[in-house]
Design an enzyme around this catalytic site. Sequence first.
Site, mmCIF file in Angstrom:
data_model
loop_
_atom_site.group_PDB
_atom_site.id
_atom_site.type_symbol
_atom_site.label_atom_id
_atom_site.label_comp_id
_atom_site.label_asym_id
_atom_site.label_seq_id
_atom_site.Cartn_x
_atom_site.Cartn_y
_atom_site.Cartn_z
ATOM 1 N N ASN A 9 121.504 29.097 -46.386
ATOM 2 C CA ASN A 9 120.326 28.203 -46.675
ATOM 3 C C ASN A 9 120.174 27.292 -45.529
ATOM 4 O O ASN A 9 120.962 26.332 -45.136
ATOM 5 C CB ASN A 9 121.039 27.332 -47.896
ATOM 6 C CG ASN A 9 120.531 26.122 -48.256
ATOM 7 O OD1 ASN A 9 119.120 25.898 -47.941
ATOM 8 N ND2 ASN A 9 120.803 25.023 -49.162
ATOM 9 N N LYS A 11 117.996 25.155 -45.450
ATOM 10 C CA LYS A 11 117.391 23.751 -45.742
ATOM 11 C C LYS A 11 116.102 23.393 -45.217
ATOM 12 O O LYS A 11 115.471 24.452 -44.932
ATOM 13 C CB LYS A 11 118.617 22.720 -45.458
ATOM 14 C CG LYS A 11 119.850 23.206 -46.225
ATOM 15 C CD LYS A 11 121.096 21.890 -46.154
ATOM 16 C CE LYS A 11 122.292 22.389 -46.760
ATOM 17 N NZ LYS A 11 123.194 21.455 -46.703
ATOM 18 N N HIS A 94 120.600 22.653 -56.192
ATOM 19 C CA HIS A 94 121.525 22.216 -55.254
ATOM 20 C C HIS A 94 121.788 20.741 -55.335
ATOM 21 O O HIS A 94 121.013 20.138 -55.763
ATOM 22 C CB HIS A 94 120.726 22.543 -53.837
ATOM 23 C CG HIS A 94 121.465 22.270 -52.727
ATOM 24 N ND1 HIS A 94 121.757 20.975 -52.190
ATOM 25 C CD2 HIS A 94 122.276 23.189 -51.905
ATOM 26 C CE1 HIS A 94 122.523 21.279 -50.948
ATOM 27 N NE2 HIS A 94 122.975 22.612 -50.927
ATOM 28 N N GLU A 96 121.407 18.364 -53.319
ATOM 29 C CA GLU A 96 120.434 17.702 -52.628
ATOM 30 C C GLU A 96 119.426 17.600 -53.509
ATOM 31 O O GLU A 96 118.490 16.387 -53.234
ATOM 32 C CB GLU A 96 120.177 18.149 -51.041
ATOM 33 C CG GLU A 96 121.243 18.113 -50.070
ATOM 34 C CD GLU A 96 121.358 19.082 -49.147
ATOM 35 O OE1 GLU A 96 120.518 19.850 -48.804
ATOM 36 O OE2 GLU A 96 122.616 19.176 -48.476
ATOM 37 N N GLU A 164 129.807 24.201 -55.126
ATOM 38 C CA GLU A 164 129.592 23.326 -53.815
ATOM 39 C C GLU A 164 130.165 21.745 -54.146
ATOM 40 O O GLU A 164 129.278 21.056 -54.337
ATOM 41 C CB GLU A 164 128.447 23.287 -53.309
ATOM 42 C CG GLU A 164 127.879 24.674 -52.917
ATOM 43 C CD GLU A 164 126.457 24.617 -52.089
ATOM 44 O OE1 GLU A 164 126.821 25.429 -51.054
ATOM 45 O OE2 GLU A 164 125.741 23.897 -52.386
ATOM 46 N N GLY A 170 128.155 19.588 -45.520
ATOM 47 C CA GLY A 170 127.744 18.990 -44.296
ATOM 48 C C GLY A 170 128.418 18.085 -43.718
ATOM 49 O O GLY A 170 128.335 17.207 -42.966
ATOM 50 N N SER A 210 130.828 23.215 -45.890
ATOM 51 C CA SER A 210 131.482 23.143 -44.595
ATOM 52 C C SER A 210 131.838 24.581 -44.264
ATOM 53 O O SER A 210 133.147 24.831 -43.775
ATOM 54 C CB SER A 210 132.217 21.988 -44.409
ATOM 55 O OG SER A 210 131.394 21.061 -44.314
HETATM 56 P P1 PGA Z 1 127.131 23.232 -45.423
HETATM 57 O O1 PGA Z 1 125.783 23.207 -46.652
HETATM 58 O O2 PGA Z 1 127.204 24.439 -45.217
HETATM 59 O O3 PGA Z 1 126.174 22.706 -44.141
HETATM 60 O O4 PGA Z 1 128.279 22.303 -45.655
HETATM 61 C C1 PGA Z 1 126.189 24.115 -47.611
HETATM 62 C C2 PGA Z 1 125.014 23.848 -48.761
HETATM 63 O O5 PGA Z 1 124.600 22.909 -48.940
HETATM 64 O O6 PGA Z 1 124.648 25.117 -49.441
#
Ligand code: PGA
Length: 253
Positions: A9, A11, A94, A96, A164, A170, A210
């Site tokens: 992803n 983003k 997601h 976010e 997640e 992140g 992460s």
């Molecule tokens: P990350 O994000 O690997 O940067 O923690 C995962 C995600 O949001 O799908």
Amino acid sequence: MRRPLIAGNWKMNTNVAEATNLAQVMLAELDEISGVEKVLCPPFVSLASIKGLIKGMSIELGAQNMYFEDKGAYTGEISPLMLIGLCDLVILGHSERRQYFAETDEIINKKVKKALEFGLKPILCVGESLEDNEAGRTGEIITQQIRAALTGVNSTSQLVIAYEPIWAIGTGRAATGKQANATIGLIRNTVASLWDIETAQAIRILYGGSVTGSNIAEFIAEPEIDGALVGGASLKADDFLRIVSQTAAIKST
Ligand code: PGA
């Protein structure tokens, strides 16, 4: 046997030139890795260019979001009709999107239904906050999110779920393999109770938060974890290739 799946992803990173560059750096090597479904989820504006690059390769594309109406006066939105033919999967719900764009379980449920109606495989994301995790409410929150997102959805093995935990996204603070395995087992049981055991055993459930080339093995070694949804590390070709190749190696044994 469930086919492992690794999705990157990207983003809101990379313009078209940067996205095609990033894809070009890893495509040949990625294509060679077998036994894993490999999915790149670049920004919408780069889907068409990357689609051209992956022609004939064993690599798929996913979108990062989608609206739940087919067409009409929804300025700025992308419909499933615009995605079909361009990508095979779509990330939905997601954290976010939930956090910054006020997506509710109800909206996510509409999106899941729409994606399936048009043959797009949803990667449905669920996850608990740090506060809920510390209060021991992970199971309750996750079960509720799954039930809400799948209300009125017919049983299908096309669904992919990504667990997640918000506190792991992140942050560099990944869950442990054991923690993720336990919650993913719970998600599978929830799907079994909503649908049926066969479908629950067939769908892929990923861990996300992460994930890197250094910790992927810990997750992939767990029996319930079928792959990963990778954010930050998917923007680094070397790290992403390491994640995919380790997944192939561990799941084939
Ligand atoms: P990350 O994000 O690997 O940067 O923690 C995962 C995600 O949001 O799908």
